[in-house]
Enzyme design. Structure first.
Site, short mmCIF file in Angstrom:
data_model
loop_
_atom_site.label_atom_id
_atom_site.label_comp_id
_atom_site.label_asym_id
_atom_site.label_seq_id
_atom_site.Cartn_x
_atom_site.Cartn_y
_atom_site.Cartn_z
N SER A 222 0.99 -1.16 -0.05
CA SER A 222 -0.04 0.07 0.08
C SER A 222 0.72 1.30 -0.04
CB SER A 222 -0.84 -0.04 1.24
OG SER A 222 -1.45 1.33 1.59
N TYR B 234 -2.37 -1.08 10.13
CA TYR B 234 -2.47 -1.07 8.90
C TYR B 234 -1.00 -0.74 8.28
CZ TYR B 234 -4.19 -1.20 4.07
OH TYR B 234 -4.23 -1.26 2.61
P1 NAD Z 1 -10.87 -6.38 -0.64
O1 NAD Z 1 -11.62 -6.24 0.96
O2 NAD Z 1 -11.85 -6.41 -1.73
O3 NAD Z 1 -10.02 -7.47 -0.66
C1 NAD Z 1 -9.44 -8.21 0.20
C2 NAD Z 1 -9.47 -9.75 0.11
O4 NAD Z 1 -8.62 -10.37 1.31
C3 NAD Z 1 -10.86 -9.94 0.42
O5 NAD Z 1 -11.31 -10.86 -0.77
C4 NAD Z 1 -10.83 -10.83 1.67
O6 NAD Z 1 -11.95 -11.88 1.71
C5 NAD Z 1 -9.27 -11.22 1.63
N1 NAD Z 1 -9.12 -11.68 2.98
C6 NAD Z 1 -9.10 -10.97 4.10
N2 NAD Z 1 -8.86 -11.76 5.29
C7 NAD Z 1 -8.23 -13.05 4.50
C8 NAD Z 1 -7.71 -14.14 5.06
N3 NAD Z 1 -7.41 -14.19 6.51
N4 NAD Z 1 -7.45 -15.12 4.32
C9 NAD Z 1 -7.65 -15.21 2.96
N5 NAD Z 1 -8.07 -13.91 2.28
C10 NAD Z 1 -8.53 -12.92 3.37
O7 NAD Z 1 -9.98 -5.02 -0.65
P2 NAD Z 1 -8.88 -4.82 -1.75
O8 NAD Z 1 -8.83 -3.24 -1.86
O9 NAD Z 1 -9.26 -5.48 -3.20
O10 NAD Z 1 -7.50 -5.13 -1.13
C11 NAD Z 1 -6.67 -6.16 -1.77
C12 NAD Z 1 -5.11 -5.74 -1.26
O11 NAD Z 1 -5.14 -4.52 -1.48
C13 NAD Z 1 -5.07 -5.75 0.50
O12 NAD Z 1 -3.94 -6.10 0.76
C14 NAD Z 1 -5.17 -4.33 0.76
O13 NAD Z 1 -4.37 -3.96 2.15
C15 NAD Z 1 -4.55 -3.55 -0.71
N6 NAD Z 1 -4.76 -2.06 -0.78
C16 NAD Z 1 -5.90 -1.79 -1.24
C17 NAD Z 1 -6.10 -0.36 -1.64
C18 NAD Z 1 -7.42 0.24 -1.99
O14 NAD Z 1 -7.57 1.42 -2.08
N7 NAD Z 1 -8.47 -0.66 -2.39
C19 NAD Z 1 -4.85 0.39 -1.41
C20 NAD Z 1 -3.68 -0.16 -0.96
C21 NAD Z 1 -3.67 -1.39 -0.69
#
Ligand code: NAD
Length: 269
Positions: free
Chosen positions: A154, A167
């Site tokens: 991130s 986080y």
């Molecule tokens: P999201 O909530 O749609 O996806 C997160 C996924 O992780 C979900 O499918 C959830 O079921 C899964 N998950 C959570 N705990 C878990 C576990 N214990 N075992 C297996 N799976 C698990 O959100 P996203 O935005 O798609 O996030 C994906 C990644 O991107 C994350 O690591 C998040 O920190 C990172 N991220 C997202 C953003 C953003 O703006 N959306 C920005 C920076 C980083």
């Protein structure tokens, strides 16, 4: 590049947290690029089944795999399932992550551990198992590297984030994990990199874009002037695991529309 013109033709991949958001987009994009994809989900198989169906509907190969990435035995079982189905593993995108936000004075140990367990220990377990599998299998003709890993980090691996100390600490930790492992395993032909997304429109940050006021506030932080889409990250992931990025390891690719460029300083030059 294979004769088909698809950069990942013949390769076998695993994407964690692939039933929603960025992970789902990455899984579909890897499949479009020619890889067979293990679609990991945590609970409730419907969303993962939909991603698998989407991949199969365009002739791709995919397998839903349930696992909690913070559970050691689950992670080993997940890799076993993908290996049994596809015969090898060339690409891992360790994407699963979550937030449990609280002001530091109010943050419970459960909130702290809940985030660190998934976002950092989960990355450790998935990276360790990937390295073990890559080392145990023959090198392949379908990729120059023995194996490729992308950790989903991130912008908060470097931008401090009040109210989200757990986080930000987890993502900072992922960066040192990734760099240390990259240094350690480069000699074995294994590449590992981070992708650091900025604000990407998914469930994890819905409250940052679901009202016009929140959207306007968020856009002030994004010099490029738009909120990112999961596909923005997915295209970067395909490149990073392809041979086009064969000399890239131990680095972070920011996919953030400039969010990490200190946008508050834009007009203060
Ligand atoms: P999201 O909530 O749609 O996806 C997160 C996924 O992780 C979900 O499918 C959830 O079921 C899964 N998950 C959570 N705990 C878990 C576990 N214990 N075992 C297996 N799976 C698990 O959100 P996203 O935005 O798609 O996030 C994906 C990644 O991107 C994350 O690591 C998040 O920190 C990172 N991220 C997202 C953003 C953003 O703006 N959306 C920005 C920076 C980083």
């Amino acid at each position: 590049m294979s004769p088909s013109g698809r950069p990942l033709e013949g390769q076998k991949a695993l994407v964690t947290g692939a039933s929603s958001g960025i992970g789902a987009a990455v899984a579909v994009a890897l499949a479009r690029a020619g890889a067979a994809v293990g679609v990991n989900y945590h609970s409730g198989s419907e969303a993962a089944d939909a991603v698998v169906a989407q991949i199969r509907s365009v002739g791709g190969e995919a397998l839903p795999v349930r696992a909690d990435v913070s559970d050691e035995a689950d992670v080993v079982r997940m890799y076993d399932a993908v290996h049994a189905a596809f015969g090898r593993i060339d690409i891992v995108v360790a994407n699963a992550g979550l937030q449990k936000d609280a002001a530091i004075a109010d943050m419970t140990l459960e909130q702290w551990r809940g985030v660190l367990d998934v976002n950092l220990t989960g990355q450790f377990l998935c990276v360790r198992e990937a390295v073990r599998r890559f080392m145990a299998q023959d090198t392949t003709l379908v990729s120059r590297a023995r194996g490729k890993i992308v950790c989903m980090s991130s912008v908060h691996q470097q931008i401090p984030w009040g109210g989200h100390a757990n986080y930000a600490a987890s993502k900072g930790g992922v960066t040192m994990l990734m760099q240390s492992v990259a240094q350690e395993v480069a000699g074995q032909g294994i590449r590992i990199n981070n992708i650091a997304p900025g604000a990407i429109k998914t469930d994890i940050n819905e409250d940052a874009w679901d009202t016009p006021e929140a959207r306007e506030k968020l856009l002030k932080l994004i010099p490029y002037g738009r909120i990112g889409a999961p596909d923005d990250v997915a295209r970067a992931a395909v490149w990073l695991v392809s041979d086009d990025a064969d000399y890239v390891t131990g680095t972070t690719l920011f996919v953030d529309g400039g969010m990490s460029l200190y946008p508050a300083f834009r007009d203060n030059g």
